[in-house]
Design a protein around this motif. Structure first.
Motif, PDB file in Angstrom:
ATOM      1  N   GLY A  16       0.818  -1.208   0.000  1.00  0.00           N
ATOM      2  CA  GLY A  16       0.000   0.000   0.000  1.00  0.00           C
ATOM      3  C   GLY A  16       0.852   1.258   0.000  1.00  0.00           C
ATOM      4  O   GLY A  16       0.560   2.236  -0.698  1.00  0.00           O
ATOM      5  N   TYR A  17       1.896   1.237   0.799  1.00  0.00           N
ATOM      6  CA  TYR A  17       2.806   2.376   0.858  1.00  0.00           C
ATOM      7  C   TYR A  17       3.485   2.612  -0.487  1.00  0.00           C
ATOM      8  O   TYR A  17       3.578   3.753  -0.957  1.00  0.00           O
ATOM      9  N   VAL A  18       3.964   1.543  -1.125  1.00  0.00           N
ATOM     10  CA  VAL A  18       4.636   1.677  -2.419  1.00  0.00           C
ATOM     11  C   VAL A  18       3.681   2.246  -3.462  1.00  0.00           C
ATOM     12  O   VAL A  18       4.039   3.151  -4.235  1.00  0.00           O
ATOM     13  N   ALA A  32      -0.053   9.380   6.203  1.00  0.00           N
ATOM     14  CA  ALA A  32       0.869  10.326   6.833  1.00  0.00           C
ATOM     15  C   ALA A  32       2.320   9.925   6.581  1.00  0.00           C
ATOM     16  O   ALA A  32       3.173  10.778   6.292  1.00  0.00           O
ATOM     17  N   VAL A  33       2.621   8.641   6.680  1.00  0.00           N
ATOM     18  CA  VAL A  33       3.980   8.168   6.420  1.00  0.00           C
ATOM     19  C   VAL A  33       4.319   8.336   4.940  1.00  0.00           C
ATOM     20  O   VAL A  33       5.440   8.728   4.582  1.00  0.00           O
ATOM     21  N   THR A  54      12.643   4.101   8.697  1.00  0.00           N
ATOM     22  CA  THR A  54      12.698   5.171   9.695  1.00  0.00           C
ATOM     23  C   THR A  54      11.361   5.876   9.900  1.00  0.00           C
ATOM     24  O   THR A  54      10.938   6.061  11.055  1.00  0.00           O
ATOM     25  N   PRO A  55      10.636   6.301   8.842  1.00  0.00           N
ATOM     26  CA  PRO A  55       9.367   7.001   9.085  1.00  0.00           C
ATOM     27  C   PRO A  55       8.355   6.148   9.841  1.00  0.00           C
ATOM     28  O   PRO A  55       7.695   6.632  10.769  1.00  0.00           O
ATOM     29  N   ALA A  56       8.242   4.879   9.456  1.00  0.00           N
ATOM     30  CA  ALA A  56       7.279   4.008  10.130  1.00  0.00           C
ATOM     31  C   ALA A  56       7.670   3.764  11.578  1.00  0.00           C
ATOM     32  O   ALA A  56       6.816   3.721  12.470  1.00  0.00           O
ATOM     33  N   PHE A  57       8.960   3.610  11.822  1.00  0.00           N
ATOM     34  CA  PHE A  57       9.433   3.382  13.192  1.00  0.00           C
ATOM     35  C   PHE A  57       9.139   4.601  14.064  1.00  0.00           C
ATOM     36  O   PHE A  57       8.707   4.465  15.217  1.00  0.00           O
ATOM     37  N   ARG A  77       5.649  13.247  12.988  1.00  0.00           N
ATOM     38  CA  ARG A  77       4.662  12.608  13.849  1.00  0.00           C
ATOM     39  C   ARG A  77       3.931  13.653  14.692  1.00  0.00           C
ATOM     40  O   ARG A  77       2.706  13.586  14.861  1.00  0.00           O
ATOM     41  N   ALA A  78       4.657  14.632  15.209  1.00  0.00           N
ATOM     42  CA  ALA A  78       4.027  15.674  16.007  1.00  0.00           C
ATOM     43  C   ALA A  78       3.084  16.525  15.158  1.00  0.00           C
ATOM     44  O   ALA A  78       2.012  16.943  15.623  1.00  0.00           O
TER      45      ALA A  78
END
Length: 319
Positions: A95-97, A179-180, A249-252, A146-147
């Motif tokens: 989905g992200y791709v 968002a990611v 990194t973004p997902a983490f 994220r904020a």
């Protein structure tokens, strides 16, 4: 030069190699290997050897504290048939791709077209648009992202001001993935620069000929720009697709390492990290890593195969 330096007739000069003498060639090859040795050593020790160890570990039960125990294909069988979170990670990654790569390339191409037509300040804007690509992969920027998209964050407040109450994108399964993906779209600088370089290589005569034939700007874009830019588009598509499959990194940062909410941001690499370094199932994680490598290779091969129908190379004609 004295007469003693002149070799007698029929006597070979010892300073010159004899015909068929391979020693000078061997010396050159030896020198080449000396200069290549740091790269060869680095590739062998830092790439090939870890890959071989990882392949072996994918067939073992290994927790990083005890010796690995050979289990054959059990990790692969468990991965495909007994682990529902694995398939959720596959779905989240796909989905992200599908979302991030097309949006990023479209925005990069749009900005590149705008920069190409600019007369002043092109260098400044090119640097400004490229800056997010230098910063976007860092953990600090991901935490700021994220904020911004959290409950009570900037985006939530702006949408609330117009009557749209989301409760924070990172807290809703349907919005967290978006968002990611937007963080990746924001990092469009690298493909933008490549697109801009490709646009500057398109001959102006093609646009002039199209204008004489009465082609509109849209028609010029479809019939001139896109065919001539197709090799650059293909390069960016392959590169960004490979990077998207490996996003971590973004997902983490957005999910605090959990892949939430409801595993909506449980990307493949994040789940691999969880299995390998959190749960200490390094054999299982190695199997996941090799599966990802094969999938990326297969997707890249498909892209190369389909490129024959839409990528145009001016020096080869229609492919």
């Amino acid at each position: 030069m004295t007469t003693t330096d002149i070799p007698a007739a029929g006597v070979r000069d010892a300073r010159r190699p004899a015909p068929g003498d391979k020693r000078p060639r061997r010396r050159r090859e030896g020198a080449a290997w000396v200069f290549l040795s740091p790269w060869v050593l680095g590739a062998a020790v830092l790439t090939l050897l870890p890959m071989a160890v990882s392949l072996y570990l994918s067939f073992t039960d290994y927790d990083m504290f005890n010796p690995p125990q050979w289990v054959g294909l059990r990790n692969y069988v468990q991965m495909f048939t007994e682990d529902p979170r694995y398939w959720r990670s596959v779905g989240a990654t796909l989905g992200y791709v599908v979302i991030a790569v097309p949006l990023q390339l479209a925005l990069a191409l749009l900005i590149a077209l705008a920069l190409k037509s600019m007369k002043r300040g092109k260098g400044f804007y090119r640097s400004a648009f490229y800056a997010p690509s230098l910063l976007g992969a860092s953990m600090s920027v991901a935490l700021v992202w994220r904020a911004v998209f959290n409950d009570g964050g900037t985006v939530d407040n702006l949408l609330s001001a117009v009557g749209i109450h989301t409760g924070g994108w990172v807290n809703r399964p349907g919005w967290a993935l978006l968002a990611v993906a937007l963080l990746t779209v924001w990092q469009f600088g690298a493909p933008m620069v490549i697109f801009l370089a490709g646009l500057q290589q398109i001959p102006a005569e093609l646009y002039e000929a199209a204008a004489v034939d009465g082609a509109s700007r849209w028609r010029q874009f479809v019939s001139v720009t896109m065919p001539m830019l197709s090799p650059v588009l293909f390069f960016n598509l392959v590169l960004q697709t490979i990077q998207a499959f490996q996003v971590f990194t973004p997902a983490f940062a957005v999910s605090a390492g959990k892949g939430g909410p409801a595993d909506s941001t449980l990307f493949y690499t994040l789940y691999l990290y969880d299995r390998g370094f959190v749960a200490s199932h390094m054999g299982y994680a190695s199997a996941m890593a090799w599966t990802l490598l094969l999938v990326i290779g297969a997707v890249t091969a498909v892209l190369f195969r389909t490129s024959r129908t839409w990528v145009f190379y001016a020096d080869e004609g229609d492919r």
